[in-house]
Design a protein around this motif. Structure first.
Motif, PDB file in Angstrom:
ATOM      1  N   HIS A   1       0.818  -1.224   0.000  1.00  0.00           N
ATOM      2  CA  HIS A   1       0.000   0.000   0.000  1.00  0.00           C
ATOM      3  C   HIS A   1       0.849   1.270   0.000  1.00  0.00           C
ATOM      4  CE1 HIS A   1      -0.051   1.028   4.539  1.00  0.00           C
ATOM      5  NE2 HIS A   1       0.912   0.151   4.343  1.00  0.00           N
ATOM      6  N   HIS A   2       2.124   1.173  -0.387  1.00  0.00           N
ATOM      7  CA  HIS A   2       2.947   2.378  -0.518  1.00  0.00           C
ATOM      8  C   HIS A   2       2.859   2.914  -1.942  1.00  0.00           C
ATOM      9  CE1 HIS A   2       4.721   0.412   3.019  1.00  0.00           C
ATOM     10  NE2 HIS A   2       4.905   1.645   3.427  1.00  0.00           N
ATOM     11  N   LYS A   3       2.980   4.238  -2.050  1.00  0.00           N
ATOM     12  CA  LYS A   3       2.890   4.853  -3.370  1.00  0.00           C
ATOM     13  C   LYS A   3       4.100   4.493  -4.231  1.00  0.00           C
ATOM     14  CE  LYS A   3       2.083   9.155  -1.930  1.00  0.00           C
ATOM     15  NZ  LYS A   3       1.846  10.601  -1.922  1.00  0.00           N
TER      16      LYS A   3
ATOM     17  N   ILE B   1      21.259   8.875  10.480  1.00  0.00           N
ATOM     18  CA  ILE B   1      20.223   9.505  11.314  1.00  0.00           C
ATOM     19  C   ILE B   1      18.874   9.014  10.796  1.00  0.00           C
ATOM     20  CG2 ILE B   1      19.243  11.668  12.145  1.00  0.00           C
ATOM     21  CD1 ILE B   1      22.249  11.273  12.834  1.00  0.00           C
ATOM     22  N   LYS B   2      18.137   8.351  11.658  1.00  0.00           N
ATOM     23  CA  LYS B   2      16.811   7.867  11.263  1.00  0.00           C
ATOM     24  C   LYS B   2      15.810   9.015  11.384  1.00  0.00           C
ATOM     25  CE  LYS B   2      13.037   5.484  10.801  1.00  0.00           C
ATOM     26  NZ  LYS B   2      12.483   5.467   9.469  1.00  0.00           N
ATOM     27  N   ILE B   3      15.143   9.291  10.279  1.00  0.00           N
ATOM     28  CA  ILE B   3      14.161  10.369  10.241  1.00  0.00           C
ATOM     29  C   ILE B   3      12.751   9.783  10.224  1.00  0.00           C
ATOM     30  CG2 ILE B   3      13.384  12.405   8.937  1.00  0.00           C
ATOM     31  CD1 ILE B   3      16.325  12.687   9.559  1.00  0.00           C
ATOM     32  N   SER B   4      11.868  10.322  11.044  1.00  0.00           N
ATOM     33  CA  SER B   4      10.458   9.939  11.014  1.00  0.00           C
ATOM     34  C   SER B   4       9.629  11.197  10.975  1.00  0.00           C
ATOM     35  CB  SER B   4      10.070   9.187  12.288  1.00  0.00           C
ATOM     36  OG  SER B   4      10.236   7.814  12.120  1.00  0.00           O
ATOM     37  N   MET B   5       8.669  11.236  10.072  1.00  0.00           N
ATOM     38  CA  MET B   5       7.783  12.410  10.035  1.00  0.00           C
ATOM     39  C   MET B   5       6.333  11.964   9.995  1.00  0.00           C
ATOM     40  SD  MET B   5       9.392  15.375   7.728  1.00  0.00           S
ATOM     41  CE  MET B   5      11.149  15.529   7.425  1.00  0.00           C
ATOM     42  N   ARG B   6       5.490  12.776  10.612  1.00  0.00           N
ATOM     43  CA  ARG B   6       4.042  12.550  10.581  1.00  0.00           C
ATOM     44  C   ARG B   6       3.355  13.878  10.349  1.00  0.00           C
ATOM     45  NH1 ARG B   6       6.140   8.330  10.702  1.00  0.00           N
ATOM     46  NH2 ARG B   6       5.683   6.502  11.985  1.00  0.00           N
ATOM     47  N   SER B   7       2.195  13.831   9.730  1.00  0.00           N
ATOM     48  CA  SER B   7       1.454  15.067   9.496  1.00  0.00           C
ATOM     49  C   SER B   7      -0.031  14.808   9.591  1.00  0.00           C
ATOM     50  CB  SER B   7       1.783  15.628   8.112  1.00  0.00           C
ATOM     51  OG  SER B   7       1.242  14.782   7.115  1.00  0.00           O
TER      52      SER B   7
ATOM     53  N   GLY C   1      14.438   9.626   1.604  1.00  0.00           N
ATOM     54  CA  GLY C   1      13.466   8.611   2.024  1.00  0.00           C
ATOM     55  C   GLY C   1      12.165   8.731   1.277  1.00  0.00           C
ATOM     56  N   GLY C   2      11.082   8.414   1.948  1.00  0.00           N
ATOM     57  CA  GLY C   2       9.764   8.460   1.325  1.00  0.00           C
ATOM     58  C   GLY C   2       8.738   7.866   2.254  1.00  0.00           C
ATOM     59  N   GLY C   3       7.628   7.440   1.705  1.00  0.00           N
ATOM     60  CA  GLY C   3       6.579   6.837   2.532  1.00  0.00           C
ATOM     61  C   GLY C   3       5.216   7.299   2.087  1.00  0.00           C
TER      62      GLY C   3
END
Ligand code: 5GP
Ligand code: MN
Length: 349
Positions: free
Chosen positions: A124-126, A284-290, A306-308
């Motif tokens: 289900h990833h773009k 550096i592990k990056i995590s983002m949420r919006s 990255g992406g997601g």
């Protein structure tokens, strides 16, 4: 269920599954509940059909996922090495679940890439990579587990969804929607949930194990991060949390301990997106949420390789924590253009 699949693709999938004897399911590194839930659900279902079905992962899943039936039978490349490689190499069919690019397999990438078996992608990833002979890519789905349930039902295999399979699938749905907190507005999702609940799944237990469980030290680490390390940029509607190796070590950090931390700033009215940076050994592990339609996948691909998804994305930055944070702060002004009026309204409540 109202999800439309291409008839021919469904038939092809059925044929591939029926004719293969050894089937290997793979998922992305640092497997989460959706990655493990979807692969273990397929394993359980295929084993009941008499197949030699195995789940091979790049690294060990966290202990919190042991509530998923079959979790202890996972073969992690990081622990099994050669045995995991030969399992992949001897497979008649490889099912790639919950990832859209082979690079997400980390050190298992080349093993899967060079294995002789055909691959099926269920994800289900773009923007999936062209890496499979058959691709089921549905980015609007909450989770690969939801997609898998729709697929099994559409194939007429609903009767093979027993309690174990259903537990795995609901576990993944719960993980990827944060316990139905986000990505969970589609009515189809609740038809899937109802189907799974009919198999007698203990949803309350899954919720407790997957959402409401954590160690004392991880709780203290989160308290520290929120108290001392959360930077709020009210004008830019953004938040940033960084944790260095030293800080993590002083709270005996273990993988998964800061799961959910990145979401916390979004509870504050006015914050539209949040970023958490953790110093790992090699990157550096990056995590983002919006929230709303603010595209954190764009930020992650633009600045951190990255992406997601639109509302949940990540990346690995090869540089210092300070540099990664500086890039984030430098772009706050420019990112304001990405905040739509609807997102702002949503953020303000
Ligand atoms: P998390 O922040 O939980 O690690 O990741 C959130 C989502 O972002 C995941 O579901 C995954 O799709 C995506 N993601 C995380 N890390 C990476 C990465 O390094 N590269 C890419 N392409 N996607 C990532
Ligand atoms: Mn997923």
């Amino acid at each position: 269920m109202s999800v439309k699949f291409d008839r021919q693709d469904l038939e092809r999938l059925k044929e591939l599954l029926c004719s293969a004897r050894r089937i290997v399911m793979t998922c992305h590194m640092s497997p989460d509940g959706d990655a493990l839930g979807s692969t273990l659900a397929m394993r359980s279902l295929l084993k009941a059909m008499g197949k030699d079905a195995r789940v091979v992962t790049p690294d060990e899943p966290p202990r919190t996922l042991r509530v998923l039936p079959g979790a202890r039978q996972v073969m992690a490349w990081s622990s099994f090495g050669q045995v995991a490689e030969s399992t992949v190499n001897r497979a008649d069919l490889i099912i790639c679940m919950d990832y859209n690019a082979l690079s997400r397999l980390s050190r298992l990438e080349n093993v899967v890439r060079n294995a002789p078996a055909p691959r099926v992608l269920i994800d289900h990833h773009k923007n999936p990579e062209d890496m499979a002979m058959l691709t089921f890519s549905y980015p609007d789905m909450s989770s690969t587990c939801e997609l898998t349930c729709h697929l099994l039902t559409a194939m007429g295999w609903g009767e093979y969804i027993d309690n174990d399979v259903a537990t795995c699938l609901l576990g993944g749905i719960i993980t990827d929607t944060g316990g139905f907190h986000y990505n969970s507005n589609s009515s189809d999702l609740y038809r899937v949930v109802a189907t799974l609940m009919e198999r007698g799944v203990d949803k309350d237990r899954l919720m407790r194990c997957l959402v409401d469980t954590r160690s004392a030290s991880s709780m203290r680490l989160e308290a520290y991060a929120l108290e001392k390390k959360m930077e709020l940029f009210a004008d830019a509607h953004a938040a940033l949390i960084t944790l260095s190796r030293n800080e993590l070590n002083s709270y005996e950090y273990r993988k998964g301990d800061t799961e959910g931390l990145v979401n916390r700033p979004l509870e504050i009215p006015g914050i539209a997106y949040s970023c958490y940076m953790r110093e790992e050994e090699e990157y550096i592990k990056i995590s983002m949420r919006s929230i709303g339609d603010f595209p954190v996948d764009l930020l992650c691909s633009r600045h951190y390789g990255g992406g997601g998804h639109l509302n949940a994305a990540g990346g690995e930055f090869h540089g210092t924590l300070q540099e990664a944070a500086r890039i984030f702060r430098e772009n706050l002004e420019e990112n304001k253009e990405l905040i739509s009026p609807q997102t702002l309204e949503y953020a303000d409540r």
